[in-house]
Motif scaffolding. Structure first.
Motif, mmCIF file in Angstrom:
data_model
loop_
_atom_site.group_PDB
_atom_site.id
_atom_site.type_symbol
_atom_site.label_atom_id
_atom_site.label_comp_id
_atom_site.label_asym_id
_atom_site.label_seq_id
_atom_site.Cartn_x
_atom_site.Cartn_y
_atom_site.Cartn_z
ATOM 1 N N GLY A 166 0.778 -1.229 0.000
ATOM 2 C CA GLY A 166 0.000 0.000 0.000
ATOM 3 C C GLY A 166 0.811 1.280 0.000
ATOM 4 O O GLY A 166 0.285 2.344 -0.287
ATOM 5 N N GLN A 167 2.092 1.199 0.303
ATOM 6 C CA GLN A 167 2.923 2.408 0.359
ATOM 7 C C GLN A 167 3.652 2.675 -0.957
ATOM 8 O O GLN A 167 3.783 3.818 -1.368
ATOM 9 C CB GLN A 167 3.966 2.282 1.466
ATOM 10 N N TRP A 168 4.163 1.627 -1.587
ATOM 11 C CA TRP A 168 5.033 1.803 -2.746
ATOM 12 C C TRP A 168 4.331 2.508 -3.898
ATOM 13 O O TRP A 168 4.908 3.385 -4.536
ATOM 14 C CB TRP A 168 5.611 0.468 -3.195
ATOM 15 N N SER A 169 3.089 2.158 -4.176
ATOM 16 C CA SER A 169 2.391 2.786 -5.301
ATOM 17 C C SER A 169 2.268 4.292 -5.122
ATOM 18 O O SER A 169 2.257 5.041 -6.095
ATOM 19 C CB SER A 169 1.012 2.154 -5.507
ATOM 20 N N ALA A 170 2.216 4.755 -3.880
ATOM 21 C CA ALA A 170 2.140 6.190 -3.615
ATOM 22 C C ALA A 170 3.508 6.866 -3.698
ATOM 23 O O ALA A 170 3.591 8.070 -3.932
ATOM 24 C CB ALA A 170 1.539 6.435 -2.234
ATOM 25 N N LEU A 171 4.576 6.101 -3.536
ATOM 26 C CA LEU A 171 5.927 6.672 -3.504
ATOM 27 C C LEU A 171 6.704 6.528 -4.805
ATOM 28 O O LEU A 171 7.625 7.296 -5.063
ATOM 29 C CB LEU A 171 6.751 5.994 -2.393
ATOM 30 N N ARG A 172 6.379 5.557 -5.606
ATOM 31 C CA ARG A 172 7.247 5.171 -6.726
ATOM 32 C C ARG A 172 7.395 6.225 -7.815
ATOM 33 O O ARG A 172 8.402 6.269 -8.493
ATOM 34 C CB ARG A 172 6.785 3.853 -7.326
ATOM 35 N N GLU A 173 6.384 7.003 -8.057
ATOM 36 C CA GLU A 173 6.423 8.090 -9.053
ATOM 37 C C GLU A 173 6.698 7.597 -10.475
ATOM 38 O O GLU A 173 7.219 8.327 -11.306
ATOM 39 C CB GLU A 173 7.451 9.160 -8.656
ATOM 40 N N ILE A 174 6.352 6.338 -10.739
ATOM 41 C CA ILE A 174 6.421 5.768 -12.089
ATOM 42 C C ILE A 174 5.134 5.001 -12.315
ATOM 43 O O ILE A 174 4.430 4.652 -11.372
ATOM 44 C CB ILE A 174 7.632 4.831 -12.299
ATOM 45 N N GLY A 175 4.832 4.706 -13.560
ATOM 46 C CA GLY A 175 3.656 3.916 -13.882
ATOM 47 C C GLY A 175 3.956 2.429 -13.852
ATOM 48 O O GLY A 175 5.063 2.001 -13.526
ATOM 49 N N GLU A 176 2.968 1.636 -14.215
ATOM 50 C CA GLU A 176 3.116 0.183 -14.218
ATOM 51 C C GLU A 176 4.198 -0.287 -15.183
ATOM 52 O O GLU A 176 4.741 -1.358 -15.030
ATOM 53 C CB GLU A 176 1.788 -0.498 -14.560
ATOM 54 N N GLN A 177 4.517 0.499 -16.197
ATOM 55 C CA GLN A 177 5.551 0.136 -17.160
ATOM 56 C C GLN A 177 6.871 0.854 -16.877
ATOM 57 O O GLN A 177 7.799 0.761 -17.661
ATOM 58 C CB GLN A 177 5.100 0.454 -18.583
ATOM 59 N N GLY A 178 6.964 1.527 -15.750
ATOM 60 C CA GLY A 178 8.152 2.297 -15.423
ATOM 61 C C GLY A 178 9.260 1.466 -14.803
ATOM 62 O O GLY A 178 9.099 0.284 -14.506
ATOM 63 N N ALA A 179 10.410 2.124 -14.606
ATOM 64 C CA ALA A 179 11.586 1.474 -14.031
ATOM 65 C C ALA A 179 12.384 2.483 -13.218
ATOM 66 O O ALA A 179 12.461 3.656 -13.574
ATOM 67 C CB ALA A 179 12.469 0.905 -15.140
ATOM 68 N N ILE A 180 12.982 1.991 -12.126
ATOM 69 C CA ILE A 180 13.836 2.813 -11.270
ATOM 70 C C ILE A 180 15.140 2.057 -11.060
ATOM 71 O O ILE A 180 15.139 0.947 -10.528
ATOM 72 C CB ILE A 180 13.174 3.089 -9.901
ATOM 73 N N LEU A 181 16.246 2.646 -11.484
ATOM 74 C CA LEU A 181 17.568 2.043 -11.293
ATOM 75 C C LEU A 181 18.169 2.594 -10.010
ATOM 76 O O LEU A 181 18.313 3.805 -9.851
ATOM 77 C CB LEU A 181 18.486 2.364 -12.477
ATOM 78 N N VAL A 182 18.503 1.679 -9.081
ATOM 79 C CA VAL A 182 19.045 2.071 -7.785
ATOM 80 C C VAL A 182 20.490 1.602 -7.685
ATOM 81 O O VAL A 182 20.800 0.450 -7.977
ATOM 82 C CB VAL A 182 18.208 1.462 -6.628
#
Length: 130
Positions: free
Chosen positions: A83-99
């Motif tokens: 429930g938290q990640w979808s509010a924080l991720r700032e990308i869509g379902e097809q997005g990607a975040i490189l950490v």
């Protein structure tokens, strides 16, 4: 007076914490990041990014773990959002975040463009300085 912390996935910022679930166990997004590898956090619709990772990792001789995070387990979803990640991720379902291994966001894409391999390859090359 100190600054107010605002969790964000903007490049240059530390990856925010959110609770996830996998196989009945609770994990933090921070647990997904290792000190010896990159992590690509993905939305639930992530086939194109997963295919790009193998090529890019081999091209630049780096390890890139992949973690698909979505609402329900299944194809492409490794971790279930609590429930938290979808509010924080700032990308869509097809997005990607490189950490990066130091828990900082190196790059993000809201959705794959015409050439996800090239997009991810360019991001990794900039991060590793090649």
């Amino acid at each position: 007076m100190g600054d107010l912390y605002q969790p964000t996935t903007r490049p240059g910022h530390r990856l925010p914490h959110a609770w996830l679930e996998r196989d009945g166990n609770r994990h933090s997004t921070l647990d997904l990041v290792g000190h010896d590898r990159f992590v690509l956090l993905l939305g639930g619709d992530n086939r194109m990014w997963r295919e790009a990772v193998a090529t890019v990792a081999q091209r630049w001789a780096v390890t890139i773990e992949v973690a698909g995070i979505g609402g329900e387990p299944g194809s492409g979803v490794d971790y279930v959002d609590q429930g938290q990640w979808s509010a924080l991720r700032e990308i869509g379902e097809q997005g990607a975040i490189l950490v990066r291994p130091d828990h900082h966001v190196a790059w993000r894409a809201f959705a794959p463009g015409n050439d996800p391999v090239q997009e991810l390859s360019t991001a990794v090359s900039q991060v590793i300085g090649r």
